[in-house]
Structure formats: structure tokens, C-alpha cells
Design an enzyme around this catalytic site. Structure first.
Site, PDB file in Angstrom:
ATOM      1  N   GLU A 118       0.835  -1.207   0.000  1.00  0.00           N
ATOM      2  CA  GLU A 118       0.000   0.000   0.000  1.00  0.00           C
ATOM      3  C   GLU A 118       0.863   1.248   0.000  1.00  0.00           C
ATOM      4  O   GLU A 118       1.950   1.228   0.580  1.00  0.00           O
ATOM      5  CB  GLU A 118      -0.841   0.047   1.292  1.00  0.00           C
ATOM      6  CG  GLU A 118      -1.580  -1.212   1.565  1.00  0.00           C
ATOM      7  CD  GLU A 118      -2.260  -1.215   2.928  1.00  0.00           C
ATOM      8  OE1 GLU A 118      -2.190  -0.204   3.647  1.00  0.00           O
ATOM      9  OE2 GLU A 118      -2.847  -2.249   3.255  1.00  0.00           O
ATOM     10  N   LYS A 120       2.319   4.496   1.435  1.00  0.00           N
ATOM     11  CA  LYS A 120       2.423   4.947   2.824  1.00  0.00           C
ATOM     12  C   LYS A 120       2.102   6.437   2.838  1.00  0.00           C
ATOM     13  O   LYS A 120       2.886   7.260   2.355  1.00  0.00           O
ATOM     14  CB  LYS A 120       3.826   4.686   3.373  1.00  0.00           C
ATOM     15  CG  LYS A 120       3.961   5.041   4.843  1.00  0.00           C
ATOM     16  CD  LYS A 120       5.295   4.562   5.387  1.00  0.00           C
ATOM     17  CE  LYS A 120       5.383   4.672   6.894  1.00  0.00           C
ATOM     18  NZ  LYS A 120       5.212   6.029   7.396  1.00  0.00           N
ATOM     19  N   ASP A 122       1.675  10.160   3.908  1.00  0.00           N
ATOM     20  CA  ASP A 122       2.457  11.015   4.797  1.00  0.00           C
ATOM     21  C   ASP A 122       1.511  11.988   5.492  1.00  0.00           C
ATOM     22  O   ASP A 122       1.357  13.133   5.091  1.00  0.00           O
ATOM     23  CB  ASP A 122       3.509  11.760   3.970  1.00  0.00           C
ATOM     24  CG  ASP A 122       4.585  12.359   4.841  1.00  0.00           C
ATOM     25  OD1 ASP A 122       4.566  12.103   6.060  1.00  0.00           O
ATOM     26  OD2 ASP A 122       5.436  13.084   4.311  1.00  0.00           O
ATOM     27  N   TYR A 233      -6.457   2.067   6.620  1.00  0.00           N
ATOM     28  CA  TYR A 233      -5.519   1.014   6.227  1.00  0.00           C
ATOM     29  C   TYR A 233      -5.450  -0.172   7.183  1.00  0.00           C
ATOM     30  O   TYR A 233      -4.688  -1.111   6.949  1.00  0.00           O
ATOM     31  CB  TYR A 233      -4.113   1.582   6.034  1.00  0.00           C
ATOM     32  CG  TYR A 233      -3.577   2.321   7.244  1.00  0.00           C
ATOM     33  CD1 TYR A 233      -3.249   1.637   8.403  1.00  0.00           C
ATOM     34  CD2 TYR A 233      -3.407   3.694   7.220  1.00  0.00           C
ATOM     35  CE1 TYR A 233      -2.783   2.296   9.518  1.00  0.00           C
ATOM     36  CE2 TYR A 233      -2.920   4.370   8.330  1.00  0.00           C
ATOM     37  CZ  TYR A 233      -2.615   3.675   9.470  1.00  0.00           C
ATOM     38  OH  TYR A 233      -2.164   4.326  10.572  1.00  0.00           O
ATOM     39  N   LYS A 321      10.623   2.807   2.409  1.00  0.00           N
ATOM     40  CA  LYS A 321      10.604   4.257   2.225  1.00  0.00           C
ATOM     41  C   LYS A 321      11.194   4.659   0.882  1.00  0.00           C
ATOM     42  O   LYS A 321      12.033   3.961   0.328  1.00  0.00           O
ATOM     43  CB  LYS A 321      11.431   4.930   3.339  1.00  0.00           C
ATOM     44  CG  LYS A 321      10.848   4.782   4.737  1.00  0.00           C
ATOM     45  CD  LYS A 321       9.575   5.552   4.852  1.00  0.00           C
ATOM     46  CE  LYS A 321       9.364   6.406   6.042  1.00  0.00           C
ATOM     47  NZ  LYS A 321      10.248   7.000   6.864  1.00  0.00           N
ATOM     48  N   CYS A 415      22.549  43.976 -16.080  1.00  0.00           N
ATOM     49  CA  CYS A 415      22.554  42.577 -16.488  1.00  0.00           C
ATOM     50  C   CYS A 415      23.978  42.036 -16.393  1.00  0.00           C
ATOM     51  O   CYS A 415      24.897  42.629 -16.968  1.00  0.00           O
ATOM     52  CB  CYS A 415      22.027  42.457 -17.917  1.00  0.00           C
ATOM     53  SG  CYS A 415      22.247  40.798 -18.595  1.00  0.00           S
ATOM     54  N   CYS A 418      25.169  41.204 -20.295  1.00  0.00           N
ATOM     55  CA  CYS A 418      25.431  42.220 -21.327  1.00  0.00           C
ATOM     56  C   CYS A 418      25.645  43.611 -20.751  1.00  0.00           C
ATOM     57  O   CYS A 418      25.986  44.539 -21.478  1.00  0.00           O
ATOM     58  CB  CYS A 418      24.292  42.240 -22.347  1.00  0.00           C
ATOM     59  SG  CYS A 418      22.765  42.932 -21.692  1.00  0.00           S
ATOM     60  N   CYS A 433      16.361  41.993 -17.829  1.00  0.00           N
ATOM     61  CA  CYS A 433      17.359  42.701 -18.624  1.00  0.00           C
ATOM     62  C   CYS A 433      16.597  43.277 -19.816  1.00  0.00           C
ATOM     63  O   CYS A 433      15.827  42.570 -20.469  1.00  0.00           O
ATOM     64  CB  CYS A 433      18.411  41.694 -19.095  1.00  0.00           C
ATOM     65  SG  CYS A 433      19.339  42.224 -20.539  1.00  0.00           S
ATOM     66  N   CYS A 438      20.682  40.716 -25.786  1.00  0.00           N
ATOM     67  CA  CYS A 438      21.600  40.185 -24.762  1.00  0.00           C
ATOM     68  C   CYS A 438      21.921  38.727 -25.116  1.00  0.00           C
ATOM     69  O   CYS A 438      21.009  37.934 -25.394  1.00  0.00           O
ATOM     70  CB  CYS A 438      20.904  40.270 -23.413  1.00  0.00           C
ATOM     71  SG  CYS A 438      21.720  39.342 -22.101  1.00  0.00           S
TER      72      CYS A 438
HETATM   73  S1  IVH Z   1       0.016   0.081   8.701  1.00  0.00           S
HETATM   74  C1  IVH Z   1       1.582  -1.469  13.026  1.00  0.00           C
HETATM   75  N1  IVH Z   1      -0.466   1.237   6.459  1.00  0.00           N
HETATM   76  O1  IVH Z   1       2.805   4.857   9.014  1.00  0.00           O
HETATM   77  C2  IVH Z   1       1.568  -0.308  12.187  1.00  0.00           C
HETATM   78  N2  IVH Z   1       0.532   2.540   8.173  1.00  0.00           N
HETATM   79  O2  IVH Z   1       5.277   4.192  10.527  1.00  0.00           O
HETATM   80  C3  IVH Z   1       0.658  -0.549  11.050  1.00  0.00           C
HETATM   81  N3  IVH Z   1       0.919   4.864   7.570  1.00  0.00           N
HETATM   82  O3  IVH Z   1       1.582   5.132  12.260  1.00  0.00           O
HETATM   83  C4  IVH Z   1       0.600   0.626  10.212  1.00  0.00           C
HETATM   84  N4  IVH Z   1       0.122   4.737   5.523  1.00  0.00           N
HETATM   85  O4  IVH Z   1       0.455   6.503  10.469  1.00  0.00           O
HETATM   86  C5  IVH Z   1       0.030   1.386   7.693  1.00  0.00           C
HETATM   87  N5  IVH Z   1      -0.966   2.132   4.383  1.00  0.00           N
HETATM   88  C6  IVH Z   1      -0.488   2.291   5.618  1.00  0.00           C
HETATM   89  C7  IVH Z   1       0.012   3.514   6.081  1.00  0.00           C
HETATM   90  C8  IVH Z   1       0.512   3.603   7.373  1.00  0.00           C
HETATM   91  C9  IVH Z   1       0.674   5.535   6.428  1.00  0.00           C
HETATM   92  C10 IVH Z   1       1.558   5.441   8.767  1.00  0.00           C
HETATM   93  C11 IVH Z   1       0.762   5.227  10.014  1.00  0.00           C
HETATM   94  C12 IVH Z   1       1.691   4.586  11.001  1.00  0.00           C
HETATM   95  C13 IVH Z   1       3.013   4.875  10.402  1.00  0.00           C
HETATM   96  C14 IVH Z   1       3.984   3.796  10.789  1.00  0.00           C
END
Ligand code: IVH
Length: 673
Positions: A118, A120, A122, A233, A321, A415, A418, A433, A438
Site C-alpha cells: 500500500e 504509505k 504522509d 488502512y 521508504k 545585467c 550584457c 534585462c 543580450c
Molecule cells: S500500517 C503497526 N499502512 O505509518 C503499524 N501505516 O510508521 C501498522 N501509515 O503510524 C501501520 N500509511 O500513520 C500502515 N498504508 C499504511 C500507512 C501507514 C501511512 C503510517 C501510520 C503509522 C506509520 C507507521
């Protein structure tokens, strides 16, 4: 005894609540609205009015709780039934392969493990607790064991169900602790942040901080005004429902009305996980929200249970990551670059640093105002950022690293190339300029003229253009067509063969589509899209040169600023004589013979998202070649929206207006029909 309430009122309030929950779900979870925003607002106002008139009918499950509740004095805290752990991190394929080995070793298995991968997100982790389908509490992750209760704030997030949808009563959990990531999209973040700046408020550094700040407001009416979104998630404790796999669980969540990320790849092998990571790290820059990696999870819940967790993180999951897109380094100097239109851009010279796999030694500082706003000084330690193909930029100064030896930078008043005077027009951020001859401007204009979207001359690299201009061999576009093979062969890093190839490429570029020709001229504000619009609307160069400002503004997609710039360009004698000498030197413009015919005749298209098999430019060319038009925004006049992967807000708008949406395959079929 309170007066009995008219049963009709009770019916109406019930029906309004149900309708609003349903429309909310269609809009925010299914991305498929059935009514307009105005209609939704009207129903919500009616509901709030009835609830105000009949306070006895108030309910914590009402959709009206999305507009916010009275402010709190402080947040209560609550324990998570099951701790919200963090994840182990991996940064390279090897880390993920070791994770896979660890999993197998722990389970004593040799066969392939099935994973679900999935994006991740932010953002900020939250846990929502539902009892018998009703949202009971919402809390932040906190220290993983206890979080802050933010129920009223969570309710303002439109993708958070206040009541779960009951598709099949028999599998509804009596208690559900569901976890997700709250975030703010990149566009909404930018818009909202610039509104803050306009109001004199401090801007947020990034969407994640903005999401965290918005979620921790004691006044939920403030949270309600922020563009918060959520993807779910996972779960904590669940009672009255059991799934066999993570993917099955995610689908159940979706059926209950929880939004899950459409980019999840269910049930794949470890090799496909690595492949998906490569795809996602390319795609991430086109996504409408920030992701910082992906999460790889063992799909089987019984295997997850067998694997268990350490005190910090589960053994069944790992975060893979992406490389950091921001790094810190020292700004050693600031140099001025002069662009095609004479704009002076301050460029930071950095101590070389690796950012997302690429060594960065220069970054743009945009303009004088930006330097002042960020208070950038020579010698500062700065945070630099590189995202996708975008030019690296200096994000901010790390003030704590200041020694006092840093020096201020001032924009030159001449400039640097030139020596002509420079001007800064009132209301504009750019310093320019004023000398259009130029050499820096000439070089950049020629590079643009030969670039991919323009005459597309292969083999005419930047260094070669610099040499040609520096040696006085080229002062205008037309000089390009006078170049001799012998002259070219005598230049640095050029041989007989490459000189011949270049001469041939220049020759081949002489026949050029009107739109490309117009784009090549480098008219300010006339990018590829505007050039296409002009080519579609004018049958000849004479027609365009002779048209009025009003004629230009009549074209959908051309506003007064663009029209003014185009009109101004064709009024300048030097520009007209440059065009004349291009034609005298054999350039042939290919015009559309009257109105084009083809499968897209008279149809207007809007493109959104990333196309797999073609670039946007290619798609645009295919549409115009087939007689259609391309517009930048969706309106009632749009015939088709072509949606690639990760489409943006245009898709939403198309759905709102009922404009047909086609995918890439359908588009290709239409074009070839
Ligand atoms: S699963 C046991 N799935 O990442 C932890 N986390 O570093 C299970 N996060 O605190 C987390 N997207 O805030 C999971 N698809 C995703 C996620 C996700 C973002 C974040 C979440 C968690 C942190 C862990």
C-alpha cells in the site's frame, strides 16, 4: 411535559440524515456524486434548521455534526485497546528481501509469502471506534498507547463515516476500531496556504504539518474549514467480524463506507512488491497527495498472528521508504541566470549533495522577493528539495546553523551578461534585462526554438548553442538555417558525422506545424497549449498577426494577460522581421487545411492524470489531428475527460457536471475509429 413533535418532522429529519449520509458517501468515498454541492448544502441547512427548532431531536450521529461542535478547553486522552505501533523501515530492495527471509524463517516456511502493498500516506494516524455501527470516539495515535480524543474534529472530515453502512447486517462488527491516515492534498494545501499568507497568517511548512495542526484544533469549526481527507488502512480490536486476510478486511472496510487507497496492490509476491515500489516511486510526484514510501504487509491474518510484534513494531509489516527528497547543505554562492525573456533568476550554488539519488549542486531561488522572504544569505545552511523533474529549490534556511559570517545578497542593477540596465516592473516579482539582443537571452531563445515541443532539432545541444552564439555565428533563429556543415564540423566536440547529422536535422525541421512554430517563437505566456489554441483558431499567420486583442480574448482558454502578450509580440517590428527571415530561409509552416475532420471533430477534450502509453503532448497532438480540441479545464462544453492514472480534481468536476469520462484504452479506440 414537552409538546409532542409532529411525526412528519421526525420523518423528515430521519430522511434528511439518511440522504445526507448517502450523498456524503457517494462524494467522498466512492468519488461518484449524485447531487450538486449546492443541493447538498441546501439539505444540510434544512437539517440544521430543524435541529435548531427541535433541540430534543439532536443526535451525535447527525450529518450536521460535520460542521463542528462548541470549542473544547483541552483534549481528553484515551487508551488504545491495542497499541498503535510504528513500522520498521527499509530503504533498498535488499532490506525488503531480508524482511521476506525473516518472515519465512520465523514461520518456518519455504513457499512464497503473499503480501499486500500500500502507499504509505504522509499524514497523521488516527483511530476511530465504532460501536454498533456508530462513530463513538476518534483519537490521535499519541505515544502509541494513549491518544488525544478528537471525535468532534474527526466528524468534520467528510470521508469519515458517522454511521457505518450496513450492507449485510450479519457481518457488521459490534465494535470496530479502525485506523487510517488523515492528510491534506497538495493542491488544496497550496491554495489554503496561500490564502493564509494573504491574510498575514504564518504558512504551514508542508501538508503533513497542516493536517496535524488542523486535527489538533480545540475548536472543531476550524477543523471543519480545513481540506482534510483520510484513507483507512487497518484495524485495532474488532468484535463480531472476522476476516482471513488483510485484503479481505480492507474490502469489508470499504463496504462499510471507509475509504481505502485505490492504489493498493493486493496479494502479490515479494518480486512484484519490489516492482511496485519502482512504479510508485516514479508515480508519486504525480499523485495529488504526499506519500513517503509504501507499506508491505503479510496478507494472511493467521500468519500475522503467528508472527506477532516486537515492542516497537509488527513483524508482519515493513515500510519501504522512498529516498528523501529534501537534504541540507551549504549555500556557497548566488549567481544570476538570464532567461529567454530576460528574467534574472538568482540560482544558489550548493555544496554538492545527493537528493533522491541525484547529486544537486544548484537550486533555484526564484526571485528577489523569495530571497528576502526566506532570508537566504550566502554561507547559510539550507534545506533543498528535489521533486520529480522539477528544478531543485531552496526550501528554507536552517537558522540554528548561522555563524554570523553569512552575507546578504543584492540583485544587480545591471545585467551580468550584457551590462544593460535591468528593470523590475511594478506588481511583478521578476527583474528583467531590457536588452533583447543580450547574448544570454539569444542563447535561451534558440534553445527553446530547437526544443522538443518546438522545432525538435536533434543534436543541437545547449553547449553547442552557447558556442554558436559566443562565436557570433548565430544572433537570430534564421541563422540556424544558414549553418554550413564545414562550420559546424570545426566546432568543439563536433565531428564530420555529427555535423552532417545536425545539418540534416535542421533541414528536416523546416516543415513545421503552425502550433509548434508559434510555440517555438517563445512568446511570453504562450506555452504549448496556447500555441495549439492559436493554431486551431487562425488559418494563417497573416490572420493571427492582423487580429485584435478582442479576437484573441474570444478564444476559450485565452485571457487578457495572454492576449496582451501575444498582441504585443506581433506588433514588434523585430519579431515580424525575424519571422520573415525564417520564411525566407525555407521554413514552411503547415497549416490545417480548413476545419479538420476526424473522429474527434468538433469535440473538446480535457486530459487528467498520467497516461501510460503516451505523453500529454502526444495525446494533444492526436486529438487535434483527429479534429478535436483540448482544453485545460472542465466545463459544460467539455465532451470527454480522458482520465489516466491518479487523475486530479478535473475528474471530480467532470463527475459533478456529468461529463463523460473515458480511460486511456477507450481514448485510443476513439482516436483510431
Ligand atoms: S500500517 C503497526 N499502512 O505509518 C503499524 N501505516 O510508521 C501498522 N501509515 O503510524 C501501520 N500509511 O500513520 C500502515 N498504508 C499504511 C500507512 C501507514 C501511512 C503510517 C501510520 C503509522 C506509520 C507507521
Amino acid at each position: 411535559m414537552p409538546a409532542a413533535i409532529d411525526p412528519e418532522i421526525i420523518d423528515r429529519i430521519r430522511s434528511l440524515r439518511k440522504t445526507l449520509h448517502q450523498h456524503n458517501h457517494r462524494y467522498y468515498v466512492l468519488d461518484d456524486p449524485e447531487i450538486s454541492d449546492a443541493e447538498y448544502d441546501r439539505l444540510m441547512r434544512e437539517l440544521i434548521q430543524i435541529e435548531t427548532d427541535y433541540p430534543a431531536l439532536a443526535s451525535p450521529d447527525s450529518p450536521s455534526s460535520r460542521v463542528g461542535a462548541p470549542p473544547l478547553a483541552k483534549f481528553d486522552t484515551i487508551a488504545h485497546t491495542i497499541p498503535m505501533l510504528s513500522l520498521d523501515n527499509g530503504f533498498a530492495d535488499d532490506d525488503i528481501l531480508s524482511f521476506d527471509k525473516r518472515v519465512k524463517r520465523h514461520l518456518n516456511l519455504e513457499s512464497e509469502i503473499v503480501y499486500t502493498a500500500e502507499p504509505k500516506m504522509d499524514g497523521v494516524a488516527v483511530e476511530l471506534v465504532y460501536e454498533n455501527g456508530r462513530l463513538f470516539t476518534a483519537s490521535t495515535r499519541g505515544d502509541g498507547f494513549r491518544g488525544e480524543v478528537i471525535t468532534a474534529n474527526a466528524k468534520t472530515i467528510r470521508a469519515v463515516p458517522i454511521v457505518m453502512r450496513s450492507v449485510d447486517q450479519s457481518v457488521m462488527p459490534s465494535r470496530l476500531e479502525v485506523r487510517g491516515e488523515v492528510f491534506i492534498g497538495i493542491e488544496p494545501f497550496k491554495n489554503w496556504n496561500s490564502e493564509r499568507i494573504d491574510q498575514g497568517l504564518p504558512p504551514y511548512a508542508n501538508p503533513r504539518n497542516a493536517a496535524a495542526g488542523s486535527l489538533r484544533q480545540l475548536d472543531s469549526k476550524i477543523t471543519a474549514s480545513r481540506p482534510l481527507e483520510i484513507f483507512f488502512y487497518g484495524v485495532g480490536l474488532v468484535e463480531g467480524y472476522e476476516a482471513e486476510s488483510h485484503w479481505e478486511l480492507l474490502q469489508a472496510l470499504q463496504n462499510w463506507g471507509f475509504r481505502i487507497n485505490p492504489l493498493i496492490r493486493p496479494r502479490i509476491t515479494i518480486d512484484s512488491v519490489l516492482q511496485y515500489h519502482r512504479e510508485l516511486s516514479e508515480q508519486r510526484h504525480q499523485l495529488p497527495y504526499d506519500i513517503d514510501g509504501m507499506v508491505v504487509k503479510v496478507d494472511s491474518l493467521s500468519l500475522q498472528r503467528q508472527l506477532g510484534a516486537t515492542s516497537r513494531s509488527p513483524r508482519w509489516a515493513i515500510a519501504y521508504k522512498f529516498e528523501a527528497i529534501q537534504e541540507t547543505t551549504v549555500l556557497e554562492n548566488i549567481e544570476i541566470q538570464v532567461g529567454r525573456t530576460g528574467v534574472l533568476t538568482p540560482v544558489a550554488h550548493l555544496k554538492p549533495v545527493k537528493v533522491a539519488g541525484v547529486t544537486v549542486s544548484r537550486a533555484t531561488l526564484h526571485n528577489e522577493d523569495e530571497i528576502e522572504k526566506k532570508d537566504v544569505r550566502i554561507g547559510d545552511t539550507v534545506l533543498v528539495q528535489r521533486a520529480g523533474d522539477v528544478i531543485p529549490e531552496v526550501v528554507k534556511v536552517i537558522r540554528s546553523k548561522r555563524t554570523g559570517a553569512e552575507t546578504h545578497f543584492t540583485m544587480p542593477d545591471h545585467c551580468p551578461v550584457c551590462g544593460s540596465d535591468v528593470v523590475r516592473i511594478e506588481g511583478e516579482a521578476a527583474t528583467r534585462c531590457i536588452n533583447s539582443s543580450c547574448s544570454a537571452q539569444v542563447k535561451e531563445r534558440i534553445k527553446h526554438f530547437a526544443s522538443k515541443g518546438a522545432l525538435d532539432i536533434d543534436g543541437l545541444g545547449d553547449k553547442l548553442v552557447d558556442q554558436l552564439v559566443d562565436k557570433g555565428l548565430m544572433t537570430s533563429f534564421a541563422d540556424l538555417f544558414k549553418l554550413k556543415r564545414e562550420t559546424l564540423a570545426g566546432l568543439e566536440r563536433m565531428g564530420e558525422k555529427s555535423a552532417e547529422n545536425l545539418v540534416n536535422a535542421i533541414e528536416a525541421s523546416k516543415r513545421v506545424h503552425f502550433a509548434r512554430f508559434l510555440y517555438a517563437l517563445g512568446i511570453r505566456h504562450a506555452g504549448e497549449h496556447v500555441a495549439l489554441l492559436l493554431a486551431e483558431n487562425f488559418g494563417s499567420l497573416e490572420e493571427l498577426v492582423g487580429c485584435s486583442q478582442e479576437d484573441l480574448e474570444k478564444i476559450e482558454g485565452i485571457g487578457p494577460v495572454v492576449a496582451d502578450s501575444i498582441g504585443g509580440f506581433f506588433k514588434q517590428a523585430t519579431n515580424l522581421s525575424n519571422i520573415r527571415s525564417l520564411l525566407d530561409n525555407g521554413v514552411q509552416i503547415v497549416f490545417e487545411a480548413g476545419k479538420k475532420t476526424g473522429p474527434c471533430e468538433g469535440k473538446t477534450f480535457v486530459l487528467t492524470g498520467t497516461l501510460k502509453d503516451m505523453t500529454r503532448r502526444q495525446a494533444k497532438e492526436m486529438i487535434t489531428a483527429a479534429g478535436g480540441k483540448v482544453s485545460g479545464s472542465v466545463s459544460r462544453n467539455t465532451d470527454f475527460v480522458v482520465a489516466g492514472e491518479s487523475p486530479g480534481s478535473k475528474l471530480q468536476r467532470a463527475n459533478d457536471l456529468g461529463v463523460p469520462v473515458i480511460d486511456e484504452a477507450e481514448f485510443k479506440e476513439l482516436i483510431s475509429s
